[in-house]
Design an enzyme around this catalytic site. Sequence first.
Site, PDB file in Angstrom:
ATOM      1  N   MET A   1       6.200   3.819  29.786  1.00 29.28           N
ATOM      2  CA  MET A   1       6.779   4.541  28.662  1.00 29.28           C
ATOM      3  C   MET A   1       6.803   3.717  27.393  1.00 29.28           C
ATOM      4  O   MET A   1       6.881   4.291  26.299  1.00 29.28           O
ATOM      5  CB  MET A   1       8.201   4.988  28.985  1.00 29.28           C
TER       6      MET A   1
ATOM      7  N   GLY B   1       5.230  -1.234  29.936  1.00 27.88           N
ATOM      8  CA  GLY B   1       5.480  -0.273  30.996  1.00 27.88           C
ATOM      9  C   GLY B   1       4.831   1.056  30.683  1.00 27.88           C
ATOM     10  O   GLY B   1       4.156   1.231  29.663  1.00 27.88           O
TER      11      GLY B   1
ATOM     12  N   ASP C   1      11.927   4.629  40.474  1.00 26.37           N
ATOM     13  CA  ASP C   1      10.899   3.587  40.315  1.00 26.37           C
ATOM     14  C   ASP C   1      11.449   2.243  40.777  1.00 26.37           C
ATOM     15  O   ASP C   1      11.347   1.242  40.076  1.00 26.37           O
ATOM     16  CB  ASP C   1      10.424   3.502  38.861  1.00 26.37           C
TER      17      ASP C   1
END
Length: 932
Positions: free
Chosen positions: A114, A112, A227
């Site tokens: 992060m 992802g 998100d």
Amino acid sequence: MNDRDPRSGEAPPPDPRLLRIDALFEQALDLEPAARTALLDRETADDPSLRAEVEALLELAASEAPQLQPDAVREGPLLRAWADAHPQAPADEDVSGRQLGQWQLLQPLGHGGMGTVYLARRADAEFQQLGALKRLHMTLGSREFLHRFAQERQILASLNHPGIARLLDGGRDEDGHPFLVMEYVEGEPLDRYCDTRRLDIGRRLDLFVRICETVAHAHRHLIVHRDIKPSNIVVTRDGEVKLLDFGIAKVLGDADAPLQPMTRTAMRMFTPEYAAPEQVAGGTATTATDVYQLGLLLYELLCGQRAQDAGSGSAAALERAVCEIEPPRPSQRVDADAAAARAATAASLRRRLRGDLDNIVSKALRKAPERRYQSALALAEDIGRWHRRRPVQARPEGFGYRGWKFVRRHPFGIAASTAMLALLVAYAVTVTRQANAIAHERDRAQAEAIKAQQVQALVLQLFEGADPTLSGGNQLTARELLDRGWQGIERELGAQPEVRAELLDTVGEAYRQLGEYDRARPLLDSAIETTAALATSRPLLHARAQRSRGRLCIDEGDYDCADALLLQALATYRAGVAGPDTDVARTLEELGRSRFHASDLAAAERYHRDALAMWRQLHGEEHADVATSLDNLGTVLRHQGDYAAAEPLLSEALALRRRLLPKTHPYLARSLSNLAATRVNLGEYDSAEALYREALALMRQSRGARHPLVALVMNNMARLLQAKRDFEGAEAMLRQALEIRRETMGERHPEVAMNLNDLGLALAESGDPAAAEQYYRQALDAYPADHPWRSATVFNLGMLAEKRGDLAAAERHYRDALERQRIDYGEDHERVGIDLNRIGIVLHRQGRMDEAERSIRQALTIFRKRLPADHPRLALVLVPLGELLTDRGRNDEAVVLLEEALKLRRDAFGDDDARTVAAAQALRQARERRDQ
């Protein structure tokens, strides 16, 4: 949980230089180039490196979207300096096998923005447990990221809901990389779960409501997800919905010191395809942001398409795609694959999404946050109203708001788009002026002003489709223009019944012309109801509403309804005029059309001849209305079997239309198709095919690929392909036509039934009698009980029985068809001849020679009367009569007839065609017996 520097235990203060760079970048970002240069000259005169940092960020912002290209972000001077000061491992390093705290990393589950998520197993001896461990990628590491990651732990720890994956653990590894461990949820992403199980719309909405309730729980804890997308929602084997990854969530009202971004551009955290306008524009994320993303999710669940396409373009292109372009309604994005995944046909799915569900999605996806649903629960409640068949809260945005936004963005677009619907404007303005002339003088000025405002409002909204930000850079179709304009103004119509009636009639007729019968019907019904109260003072307005509704009755196959309305309108029009009149002629035309579709061909011919005479009195010979009347009359004559009389009328109509109408006018396509059908009847197959292909291309261009008139041309052309023995091509075209007709007309309609019959005929002739019979039975179910076209399907069932050798059943079907077709078409129609011919063939096979010969000779008399002497269909009767005479020992007579049949088929189809071979074989047998 507070973020601490691992070396000092204290939260590090923000870097003043980074703050200065960010502040200058924010100021410069919104300035024109000249003003931007002046700002940098003034603020960085004594610090060239500061200017270089800001200019590099500005260049990055104007290039490919940095949030989509992390490598480009890392190469910026500011972030490169940070990376030099904080060396770290590559983002894609697989650290499977390592132990972090009490957790053993087993394998990566995904990457992802992060961090990387690993499947992990608790490594202590206390208990066995699996988890999803997220380890931060330090490639984009910063104090803000460290703070955000710590924040995610606190967010997840504060949420306790069955729809949110639980936080199990968290910490940092020996390298200082933060990690946290969440509940490992086995299941499938939401979209894949729904599609693989072919969940229908109702079951998808049930899941969606549960997602809304989960998001609402987070909102009650002052947390925004930011998100929401299908990959962040997992459905377990038990059907439980879990919302994952609050990794970029934001706590509302965070009492901690505000996070200090490196730059707004580099640190925007969202998935572009699922971003809200305020995220892309750098605004504040609120609960309305999650509502927007829920709208994007709902859009995809309903139609299988993404509502917005971020593409891979520049930041400016991304901002335009998300902040300005209005997505099409979900019902307009349905295709066959999406419908199948929802256990529906494309037509039925479009019908189900149309209206309330379209409006619910549109409200959730409004660009301005304050105009969306106030909460996730409000969105879920509107879905509940839809389930309960109650009125929903969602309505199209009002004209005032959208009109103001449109004019402000595109002051010249209105003028450019006016040409697209100039005829509609002229029509609306004309009828408005006519209405005012009859209105009471006392109300005249007021009514004029109101009508002008309403017409102007409707037209402005219709023309709003010229705005490229709404149409995605594409020219909107007429249907899309009407949808955008009408739904926004309908509820804003004033209390003036004349205004309402005229606009209802105009827009309802436009939808009818587009084949959108479900949308036209309530508008035209409302026009009837509105004008009924004005019938005494405004009789012509009421007659107009009756005629428009009568037209729709014809299209929907309700001919009794059409006749009643049209006859009332005709009486009203005739009472108001003394001589030839346009409205009288047009109403006669519609009555002729109704009688034609009801197979009352004598009455249809009478009405069309009266209309043609009146049009010639009004306009002379060179006029489009005369061409239409010629075309209608020629079509009636063709269906009466008088092909020789029909052909010159249809040719004249086509020639007139070619001279008088634009090259893309749909009436040209209609003329081409009607003339082609007559040429088929006359045996001119090559000419007919060229006309059909031109008609089909033109009809698709002018009406759209899914219009019922496109289906009509396809159906007719398929009959030609069958005549040429191209059964595969005919079947494909008939199936396409059937899909369009079912979509626009429903399951029970004469034209749907006719299409089913023709498809069965194609399958029968290609060698699949079982499938053919199924379609014939469906056709009989789709026809009204007394519809004259049913007899053709009854006849076709007789053909199947004959091929099976069940001669008694075949004779019964043929005689039933003959009885009805004599009533509907008369004694000497070609269809009657076909019935008599098949009855004769069956009687011959049963040994009933005298009855057989009488029947076939009656058929030949009709065929010779109706067809040219060189028409190949004459052989359909000549061959069986020749074979019968051969069996009766009258070989000389048989040879003459069979020689004629062989020549007709050889000239039409060539020597290798099966029909020619059959005629040659019959002739050879007759000659052999004659010569014995």
